[in-house]
Design a protein around this motif. Sequence first.
Motif, PDB file in Angstrom:
ATOM      1  N   LEU A  76      47.176  37.097  46.090  1.00  0.00           N
ATOM      2  CA  LEU A  76      48.410  37.511  46.697  1.00  0.00           C
ATOM      3  C   LEU A  76      49.492  36.959  46.047  1.00  0.00           C
ATOM      4  CD1 LEU A  76      48.617  39.370  49.241  1.00  0.00           C
ATOM      5  CD2 LEU A  76      49.016  37.057  50.531  1.00  0.00           C
ATOM      6  N   ALA A  77      50.435  37.516  45.457  1.00  0.00           N
ATOM      7  CA  ALA A  77      51.769  37.071  44.812  1.00  0.00           C
ATOM      8  C   ALA A  77      52.911  37.067  45.789  1.00  0.00           C
ATOM      9  CB  ALA A  77      51.788  37.943  43.532  1.00  0.00           C
ATOM     10  N   LEU A  78      53.444  36.041  46.128  1.00  0.00           N
ATOM     11  CA  LEU A  78      54.493  35.594  47.160  1.00  0.00           C
ATOM     12  C   LEU A  78      55.563  35.468  46.300  1.00  0.00           C
ATOM     13  CD1 LEU A  78      52.626  33.817  49.825  1.00  0.00           C
ATOM     14  CD2 LEU A  78      52.983  36.419  49.831  1.00  0.00           C
ATOM     15  N   SER A  79      57.164  35.907  46.512  1.00  0.00           N
ATOM     16  CA  SER A  79      58.032  35.528  45.966  1.00  0.00           C
ATOM     17  C   SER A  79      58.500  34.566  46.576  1.00  0.00           C
ATOM     18  CB  SER A  79      59.155  36.697  46.125  1.00  0.00           C
ATOM     19  OG  SER A  79      59.201  37.036  47.478  1.00  0.00           O
ATOM     20  N   PRO A  80      59.633  33.730  46.247  1.00  0.00           N
ATOM     21  CA  PRO A  80      60.186  32.562  46.814  1.00  0.00           C
ATOM     22  C   PRO A  80      60.568  32.778  48.257  1.00  0.00           C
ATOM     23  CG  PRO A  80      61.154  32.835  44.489  1.00  0.00           C
ATOM     24  CD  PRO A  80      60.302  33.933  44.694  1.00  0.00           C
ATOM     25  N   ASP A  81      60.824  34.089  48.551  1.00  0.00           N
ATOM     26  CA  ASP A  81      61.254  34.168  50.149  1.00  0.00           C
ATOM     27  C   ASP A  81      60.000  34.668  50.725  1.00  0.00           C
ATOM     28  OD1 ASP A  81      61.228  36.867  48.802  1.00  0.00           O
ATOM     29  OD2 ASP A  81      63.200  37.540  49.532  1.00  0.00           O
ATOM     30  N   ALA A  82      58.872  34.485  50.159  1.00  0.00           N
ATOM     31  CA  ALA A  82      57.606  34.667  50.867  1.00  0.00           C
ATOM     32  C   ALA A  82      57.191  36.316  50.956  1.00  0.00           C
ATOM     33  CB  ALA A  82      57.542  33.905  52.317  1.00  0.00           C
ATOM     34  N   LYS A  83      57.899  37.114  50.457  1.00  0.00           N
ATOM     35  CA  LYS A  83      57.559  38.574  50.582  1.00  0.00           C
ATOM     36  C   LYS A  83      56.408  38.524  49.426  1.00  0.00           C
ATOM     37  CE  LYS A  83      62.089  40.173  51.625  1.00  0.00           C
ATOM     38  NZ  LYS A  83      63.064  40.833  51.156  1.00  0.00           N
ATOM     39  N   ILE A  84      55.356  39.603  49.920  1.00  0.00           N
ATOM     40  CA  ILE A  84      54.167  39.973  49.000  1.00  0.00           C
ATOM     41  C   ILE A  84      54.784  40.962  47.925  1.00  0.00           C
ATOM     42  CG2 ILE A  84      52.148  41.184  49.041  1.00  0.00           C
ATOM     43  CD1 ILE A  84      51.601  40.172  51.979  1.00  0.00           C
ATOM     44  N   LYS A  85      54.439  40.463  46.701  1.00  0.00           N
ATOM     45  CA  LYS A  85      54.887  41.298  45.634  1.00  0.00           C
ATOM     46  C   LYS A  85      53.697  41.950  44.773  1.00  0.00           C
ATOM     47  CE  LYS A  85      59.367  40.972  46.079  1.00  0.00           C
ATOM     48  NZ  LYS A  85      60.297  42.202  46.446  1.00  0.00           N
ATOM     49  N   GLY A  86      52.505  41.452  45.386  1.00  0.00           N
ATOM     50  CA  GLY A  86      51.299  42.086  44.665  1.00  0.00           C
ATOM     51  C   GLY A  86      50.156  41.439  45.370  1.00  0.00           C
ATOM     52  N   SER A  87      49.007  42.388  45.192  1.00  0.00           N
ATOM     53  CA  SER A  87      47.846  42.018  46.023  1.00  0.00           C
ATOM     54  C   SER A  87      46.468  42.721  45.511  1.00  0.00           C
ATOM     55  CB  SER A  87      48.015  42.350  47.397  1.00  0.00           C
ATOM     56  OG  SER A  87      47.955  43.735  47.577  1.00  0.00           O
ATOM     57  N   LEU A  88      45.777  41.877  45.439  1.00  0.00           N
ATOM     58  CA  LEU A  88      44.189  42.239  44.722  1.00  0.00           C
ATOM     59  C   LEU A  88      43.119  41.732  45.512  1.00  0.00           C
ATOM     60  CD1 LEU A  88      42.487  43.486  42.239  1.00  0.00           C
ATOM     61  CD2 LEU A  88      42.754  41.459  41.287  1.00  0.00           C
ATOM     62  N   GLN A  89      42.029  42.545  45.891  1.00  0.00           N
ATOM     63  CA  GLN A  89      40.867  42.288  46.412  1.00  0.00           C
ATOM     64  C   GLN A  89      39.636  42.932  45.783  1.00  0.00           C
ATOM     65  OE1 GLN A  89      40.110  41.214  50.680  1.00  0.00           O
ATOM     66  NE2 GLN A  89      42.535  41.257  50.962  1.00  0.00           N
ATOM     67  N   ARG A  90      38.416  42.239  45.486  1.00  0.00           N
ATOM     68  CA  ARG A  90      37.400  42.939  45.038  1.00  0.00           C
ATOM     69  C   ARG A  90      36.375  42.167  45.228  1.00  0.00           C
ATOM     70  NH1 ARG A  90      38.719  46.155  40.660  1.00  0.00           N
ATOM     71  NH2 ARG A  90      40.127  44.681  39.809  1.00  0.00           N
ATOM     72  N   PRO A  91      35.191  42.892  46.111  1.00  0.00           N
ATOM     73  CA  PRO A  91      33.904  42.479  46.358  1.00  0.00           C
ATOM     74  C   PRO A  91      33.131  42.422  45.288  1.00  0.00           C
ATOM     75  CG  PRO A  91      34.070  44.324  47.635  1.00  0.00           C
ATOM     76  CD  PRO A  91      35.327  44.209  46.901  1.00  0.00           C
ATOM     77  N   SER A  92      32.008  41.361  45.070  1.00  0.00           N
ATOM     78  CA  SER A  92      30.975  41.662  44.053  1.00  0.00           C
ATOM     79  C   SER A  92      29.859  41.036  44.582  1.00  0.00           C
ATOM     80  CB  SER A  92      31.239  40.731  42.870  1.00  0.00           C
ATOM     81  OG  SER A  92      32.277  41.363  42.459  1.00  0.00           O
ATOM     82  N   THR A  93      28.720  41.717  44.522  1.00  0.00           N
ATOM     83  CA  THR A  93      27.355  41.217  44.895  1.00  0.00           C
ATOM     84  C   THR A  93      26.667  40.743  43.825  1.00  0.00           C
ATOM     85  OG1 THR A  93      27.350  42.960  46.591  1.00  0.00           O
ATOM     86  CG2 THR A  93      25.070  42.028  46.167  1.00  0.00           C
ATOM     87  N   TYR A  94      26.002  39.602  44.163  1.00  0.00           N
ATOM     88  CA  TYR A  94      25.259  38.903  43.161  1.00  0.00           C
ATOM     89  C   TYR A  94      23.753  38.617  43.491  1.00  0.00           C
ATOM     90  CZ  TYR A  94      29.891  37.681  41.631  1.00  0.00           C
ATOM     91  OH  TYR A  94      31.135  37.282  41.024  1.00  0.00           O
ATOM     92  N   THR A  95      22.908  38.777  42.563  1.00  0.00           N
ATOM     93  CA  THR A  95      21.535  38.828  42.873  1.00  0.00           C
ATOM     94  C   THR A  95      20.815  38.083  41.777  1.00  0.00           C
ATOM     95  OG1 THR A  95      20.682  40.753  41.708  1.00  0.00           O
ATOM     96  CG2 THR A  95      21.224  40.819  44.208  1.00  0.00           C
ATOM     97  N   GLY A  96      19.729  37.399  42.309  1.00  0.00           N
ATOM     98  CA  GLY A  96      18.971  36.503  41.248  1.00  0.00           C
ATOM     99  C   GLY A  96      18.491  35.318  41.823  1.00  0.00           C
ATOM    100  N   THR A  97      18.131  34.372  41.026  1.00  0.00           N
ATOM    101  CA  THR A  97      17.312  32.937  41.258  1.00  0.00           C
ATOM    102  C   THR A  97      18.096  31.886  40.585  1.00  0.00           C
ATOM    103  OG1 THR A  97      15.383  34.157  41.509  1.00  0.00           O
ATOM    104  CG2 THR A  97      15.313  31.727  41.449  1.00  0.00           C
ATOM    105  N   PHE A  98      18.593  30.916  41.193  1.00  0.00           N
ATOM    106  CA  PHE A  98      19.077  29.890  40.456  1.00  0.00           C
ATOM    107  C   PHE A  98      18.234  28.810  39.784  1.00  0.00           C
ATOM    108  CE2 PHE A  98      22.584  30.196  43.644  1.00  0.00           C
ATOM    109  CZ  PHE A  98      23.721  30.206  43.018  1.00  0.00           C
ATOM    110  N   SER A  99      18.103  28.468  38.757  1.00  0.00           N
ATOM    111  CA  SER A  99      17.323  27.892  38.015  1.00  0.00           C
ATOM    112  C   SER A  99      17.016  26.316  38.451  1.00  0.00           C
ATOM    113  CB  SER A  99      17.702  27.637  36.476  1.00  0.00           C
ATOM    114  OG  SER A  99      18.551  27.034  36.122  1.00  0.00           O
ATOM    115  N   THR A 100      16.234  25.542  38.004  1.00  0.00           N
ATOM    116  CA  THR A 100      16.009  24.368  38.771  1.00  0.00           C
ATOM    117  C   THR A 100      17.171  23.263  38.035  1.00  0.00           C
ATOM    118  OG1 THR A 100      14.445  23.821  36.858  1.00  0.00           O
ATOM    119  CG2 THR A 100      13.518  24.438  38.979  1.00  0.00           C
ATOM    120  N   ARG A 101      17.660  23.810  36.894  1.00  0.00           N
ATOM    121  CA  ARG A 101      19.011  23.261  36.318  1.00  0.00           C
ATOM    122  C   ARG A 101      20.163  23.715  36.536  1.00  0.00           C
ATOM    123  NH1 ARG A 101      17.338  23.605  30.048  1.00  0.00           N
ATOM    124  NH2 ARG A 101      17.049  25.753  30.846  1.00  0.00           N
ATOM    125  N   ALA A 102      20.521  24.476  37.744  1.00  0.00           N
ATOM    126  CA  ALA A 102      21.580  25.188  38.052  1.00  0.00           C
ATOM    127  C   ALA A 102      22.641  24.049  38.676  1.00  0.00           C
ATOM    128  CB  ALA A 102      21.325  26.205  39.031  1.00  0.00           C
TER     129      ALA A 102
END
Length: 287
Positions: A76-102
């Motif tokens: 969320l990009a806020l201007s000096p007077d706290a107005k929203i000038k830009g926003s971005l959201q993106r969900p991602s799904t991760y699958t797998g297995t953590f290694s023993t050295r993770a």
Amino acid sequence: YEIKKASNKPVTDTRTMTGQLATGLDDPGLPIRAFAAPLAIGPRGTTRTAITVELAYPLPPAEARGLKYEIRFGALALSPDAKIKGSLQRPSTYTGTFSTRATGRMLISDAMNLEPGTYTLRIGLTSKTLGKTGTTRVRLVVPDFTKKELTMSPVVIGGPVTGIDAATGLDYLRGLVPFQPVLTRDFSATDTVRVYARAEWKSSGEAAALGLRLTDMNGAVIKTQPIASLPGTKRLDGHRDVTVDATFALDGVPPGHYVLVAELTVDGWGTTSDKGRALRAVPLTVR
């Protein structure tokens, strides 16, 4: 006093994260740190800004290292007077297995378009699996790459990607940064640091001279690199673009705290004119 009506809008993941990003305090629920760099002209007078977040994800027990989880990235990009000038959201799904050295450390990258100006960039990650959120803020000055004087982006640092389990979102940085940015500023004397930035100007100068130097915290020069000439690519509007993509070897540098300085000077502008000179400094530590 005034009694406000309760909102009938349904609660969604997007609205929840927007509310979390808009609060004034950072949330340490998930340990994160972030870096942002406005690098290139975007659509409709905006500047394309690269964002990389490092997440220290809590490792599950050794007997439960295989899992599927969703992480939502938000900015969320806020201007000096706290107005929203830009926003971005993106969900991602991760699958797998953590290694023993993770280590649980991940790098997540994205990009957003912002108009030239000064912002507080609120950045956050939410783990749906853990039910936790981490937020932080970055002070950001987005340059106007259509100005006549030399305009240089922040420096993006690349180096050894050690202790990182996963790096995602590089597709969003395509055309902005040709490598995975790193947030660490701790290096060893055997490492080589990659330095990347973009700049533009409008003058008779056809090239810019790049100088790299390492100084101590008092400004004394410890190590320098020979000055390189970078030819500018002429745009249709008469401006010239140049890409800084150089390496700086730390061999021979004793342990300590330093500042890596990148200096760009446009040929023919005159040594006394600040309009043709730009400096960018990055603190780093050699172990």
